[in-house]
Design a protein around this motif. Structure first.
Motif, PDB file in Angstrom:
ATOM      1  N   UNK A 157       0.814  -1.206   0.000  1.00  0.00           N
ATOM      2  CA  UNK A 157       0.000   0.000   0.000  1.00  0.00           C
ATOM      3  C   UNK A 157       0.850   1.258   0.000  1.00  0.00           C
ATOM      4  N   UNK A 158       0.163   2.385  -0.031  1.00  0.00           N
ATOM      5  CA  UNK A 158       0.807   3.691  -0.072  1.00  0.00           C
ATOM      6  C   UNK A 158       0.865   4.294   1.332  1.00  0.00           C
ATOM      7  N   UNK A 159       2.042   4.818   1.700  1.00  0.00           N
ATOM      8  CA  UNK A 159       2.243   5.360   3.040  1.00  0.00           C
ATOM      9  C   UNK A 159       2.607   6.832   2.991  1.00  0.00           C
ATOM     10  N   UNK A 160       2.289   7.525   4.086  1.00  0.00           N
ATOM     11  CA  UNK A 160       2.806   8.875   4.307  1.00  0.00           C
ATOM     12  C   UNK A 160       3.628   8.828   5.591  1.00  0.00           C
ATOM     13  N   UNK A 161       4.630   9.695   5.671  1.00  0.00           N
ATOM     14  CA  UNK A 161       5.537   9.701   6.816  1.00  0.00           C
ATOM     15  C   UNK A 161       5.670  11.109   7.373  1.00  0.00           C
ATOM     16  N   UNK A 162       5.412  11.253   8.683  1.00  0.00           N
ATOM     17  CA  UNK A 162       5.612  12.520   9.378  1.00  0.00           C
ATOM     18  C   UNK A 162       6.925  12.455  10.143  1.00  0.00           C
ATOM     19  N   UNK A 163       7.811  13.419   9.892  1.00  0.00           N
ATOM     20  CA  UNK A 163       9.137  13.410  10.501  1.00  0.00           C
ATOM     21  C   UNK A 163       9.268  14.459  11.606  1.00  0.00           C
ATOM     22  N   UNK A 164      10.259  14.239  12.461  1.00  0.00           N
ATOM     23  CA  UNK A 164      10.580  15.213  13.490  1.00  0.00           C
ATOM     24  C   UNK A 164      11.339  16.384  12.900  1.00  0.00           C
ATOM     25  N   UNK A 165      11.795  17.331  13.739  1.00  0.00           N
ATOM     26  CA  UNK A 165      12.567  18.474  13.244  1.00  0.00           C
ATOM     27  C   UNK A 165      13.809  18.005  12.486  1.00  0.00           C
ATOM     28  N   UNK A 166      13.968  18.471  11.277  1.00  0.00           N
ATOM     29  CA  UNK A 166      15.071  18.019  10.434  1.00  0.00           C
ATOM     30  C   UNK A 166      16.407  18.405  11.073  1.00  0.00           C
ATOM     31  N   UNK A 167      17.285  17.412  11.205  1.00  0.00           N
ATOM     32  CA  UNK A 167      18.604  17.639  11.796  1.00  0.00           C
ATOM     33  C   UNK A 167      18.719  17.154  13.223  1.00  0.00           C
ATOM     34  N   UNK A 168      17.577  16.842  13.842  1.00  0.00           N
ATOM     35  CA  UNK A 168      17.622  16.285  15.191  1.00  0.00           C
ATOM     36  C   UNK A 168      17.988  14.806  15.090  1.00  0.00           C
ATOM     37  N   UNK A 169      18.734  14.301  16.058  1.00  0.00           N
ATOM     38  CA  UNK A 169      19.229  12.920  15.946  1.00  0.00           C
ATOM     39  C   UNK A 169      18.089  11.917  15.828  1.00  0.00           C
ATOM     40  N   UNK A 170      16.992  12.127  16.560  1.00  0.00           N
ATOM     41  CA  UNK A 170      15.876  11.181  16.478  1.00  0.00           C
ATOM     42  C   UNK A 170      15.272  11.178  15.082  1.00  0.00           C
ATOM     43  N   UNK A 171      15.160  12.351  14.483  1.00  0.00           N
ATOM     44  CA  UNK A 171      14.627  12.424  13.114  1.00  0.00           C
ATOM     45  C   UNK A 171      15.551  11.714  12.137  1.00  0.00           C
ATOM     46  N   UNK A 172      16.827  11.970  12.232  1.00  0.00           N
ATOM     47  CA  UNK A 172      17.791  11.371  11.302  1.00  0.00           C
ATOM     48  C   UNK A 172      17.782   9.848  11.418  1.00  0.00           C
ATOM     49  N   UNK A 173      17.840   9.356  12.645  1.00  0.00           N
ATOM     50  CA  UNK A 173      17.986   7.913  12.826  1.00  0.00           C
ATOM     51  C   UNK A 173      16.664   7.173  12.659  1.00  0.00           C
ATOM     52  N   UNK A 174      15.564   7.765  13.103  1.00  0.00           N
ATOM     53  CA  UNK A 174      14.274   7.106  12.883  1.00  0.00           C
ATOM     54  C   UNK A 174      13.971   7.022  11.392  1.00  0.00           C
ATOM     55  N   UNK A 175      14.317   8.081  10.655  1.00  0.00           N
ATOM     56  CA  UNK A 175      14.103   8.050   9.211  1.00  0.00           C
ATOM     57  C   UNK A 175      14.958   6.966   8.559  1.00  0.00           C
ATOM     58  N   UNK A 176      16.207   6.859   8.990  1.00  0.00           N
ATOM     59  CA  UNK A 176      17.078   5.816   8.430  1.00  0.00           C
ATOM     60  C   UNK A 176      16.500   4.433   8.709  1.00  0.00           C
ATOM     61  N   UNK A 177      15.953   4.243   9.907  1.00  0.00           N
ATOM     62  CA  UNK A 177      15.345   2.957  10.241  1.00  0.00           C
ATOM     63  C   UNK A 177      14.092   2.679   9.436  1.00  0.00           C
ATOM     64  N   UNK A 178      13.268   3.711   9.247  1.00  0.00           N
ATOM     65  CA  UNK A 178      12.062   3.558   8.418  1.00  0.00           C
ATOM     66  C   UNK A 178      12.459   3.185   6.997  1.00  0.00           C
ATOM     67  N   UNK A 179      13.446   3.902   6.444  1.00  0.00           N
ATOM     68  CA  UNK A 179      13.881   3.619   5.069  1.00  0.00           C
ATOM     69  C   UNK A 179      14.382   2.189   4.934  1.00  0.00           C
ATOM     70  N   UNK A 180      15.149   1.723   5.907  1.00  0.00           N
ATOM     71  CA  UNK A 180      15.667   0.357   5.859  1.00  0.00           C
ATOM     72  C   UNK A 180      14.522  -0.650   5.953  1.00  0.00           C
ATOM     73  N   UNK A 181      13.549  -0.370   6.821  1.00  0.00           N
ATOM     74  CA  UNK A 181      12.409  -1.275   6.963  1.00  0.00           C
ATOM     75  C   UNK A 181      11.571  -1.339   5.708  1.00  0.00           C
TER      76      UNK A 181
END
Length: 331
Positions: A157-181
């Motif tokens: 299916x089609x997903x949308x993703x809401x991210x945290x403040x760009x440049x914050x460590x949680x945003x960077x790493x959670x996004x990397x984990x989402x992309x890998x998943x």
């Protein structure tokens, strides 16, 4: 993932039992130990829980430690100035949840030069000069929520993703984990992603825009924190979206999110331990102020993590997946 999950029932039993007397030796301290706790933003529910847990640490409640909470107001410059204040006022230790990965580094370096222990908690810094850290593995968290979405959309299916403040460590790493998943599930397509800055109001506005731009095309919502997800849910309810068919999955496990999971409006929230990241940081700070005779006071070390004499550089707090089947147990 199961290997990284703790026995939560055992942990709950431990914290509801009488707290074990672990006994801190404060003989080395001639007066009250003063710790500056730098929250990146007290308007956020998780950060407010974090600072509250710090203030509820046994040594603080006993009056042996004085905590001053500084509200970073989601501004790295404000946090930098607060580090300067903590150094100038000669606090014994600093606990910091850095708002920005890179911008936090010079200020932390300055505190290290002043020989003040700095415990990084909840979020990472680019500085290498912090004393210790106690943080969840945000990359793992992002991967987990992507995998949880794959379980609920086996046909894709089609997903949308809401991210945290760009440049914050949680945003960077959670996004990397989402992309890998998502890379492991080619039938899941990311339609659009944008920062909602950890905000419920911004999450709602984003979702309203996306529902208009992609009518009847969104099959699932991923959010890097609960606040944004809860905003998305409000927009979806207003648009009469069937939440049982369009799963919303997020991170933090704040009370409103747990209630949404219990009611079926949110499919999953990934629980992040404010007590572990808060009280655990206090124990690490005291270990570095007092010395090897200090023994940890918070019960989080009983079942959740290993103390390892308080000398490890980085401590990882485990995640817990909360869904409708288990959320009542942990509310």
């Amino acid at each position: 993932m199961e290997e990284n999950m703790i026995n939560r029932r055992t942990f709950i039993a431990a914290i509801t039992a009488s707290t074990m007397l672990l006994g801190a030796n404060f003989a080395a301290a001639q007066e009250t130990i003063r710790i500056a706790a730098l929250s990146f933003g007290e308007s956020g529910e998780y950060m407010k829980a974090w600072s509250t847990e710090i203030q509820n640490h046994p040594a603080v409640k006993e009056g042996k430690v004085e905590i001053t909470v500084f509200d970073g107001k989601y501004d790295p410059l404000v946090q930098s100035n607060q580090i300067d204040t903590a150094v100038t006022q000669q606090f014994n230790a600093i606990i910091m949840a850095p708002f920005d990965l890179e911008a936090s580094a010079p200020a932390i370096d300055k505190a290290a030069e002043a020989k003040i222990p700095v415990i990084v908690s909840a979020l990472k810094t680019a500085s290498k000069n912090y004393t210790a850290s106690i943080i969840v593995d945000d990359r793992e968290g992002g991967n987990i929520i992507a995998e949880e979405m794959a379980k609920r959309l086996p046909n894709g299916g089609n997903l949308v993703l809401m991210e945290g403040p760009i440049g914050q460590s949680a945003q960077i790493e959670r996004r990397a984990g989402v992309d890998a998943g998502l890379a492991a599930h080619s039938n899941l397509k990311l339609l659009v992603d944008k920062s909602g800055n950890w905000s419920r109001a911004e999450g709602q506005a984003l979702m309203e825009n996306w529902l208009s731009a992609y009518p009847d095309q969104i099959n699932g919502v991923l959010a890097e924190n609960d606040e944004m997800a809860l905003g998305a849910i409000e927009a979806m309810k207003a648009a009469n979206v069937d939440l049982s068919k369009v799963p919303v999955i997020a991170i933090d496990g704040i009370p409103d999110a747990m209630r949404a999971v219990e009611s079926g409006e949110m499919a999953v929230t990934l629980y992040k331990y404010a007590r572990a990241e808060g009280q655990g940081a206090v124990d690490l700070a005291l270990r570095h102020v007092i010395g090897p005779e200090y023994k940890p006071q918070s019960e989080v070390w009983m079942e959740l993590m290993e103390w390892k004499d308080g000398t490890q550089k980085d401590y990882t707090v485990p995640w817990l997946v909360l869904d409708k089947g288990n959320v009542k147990t942990y509310k």
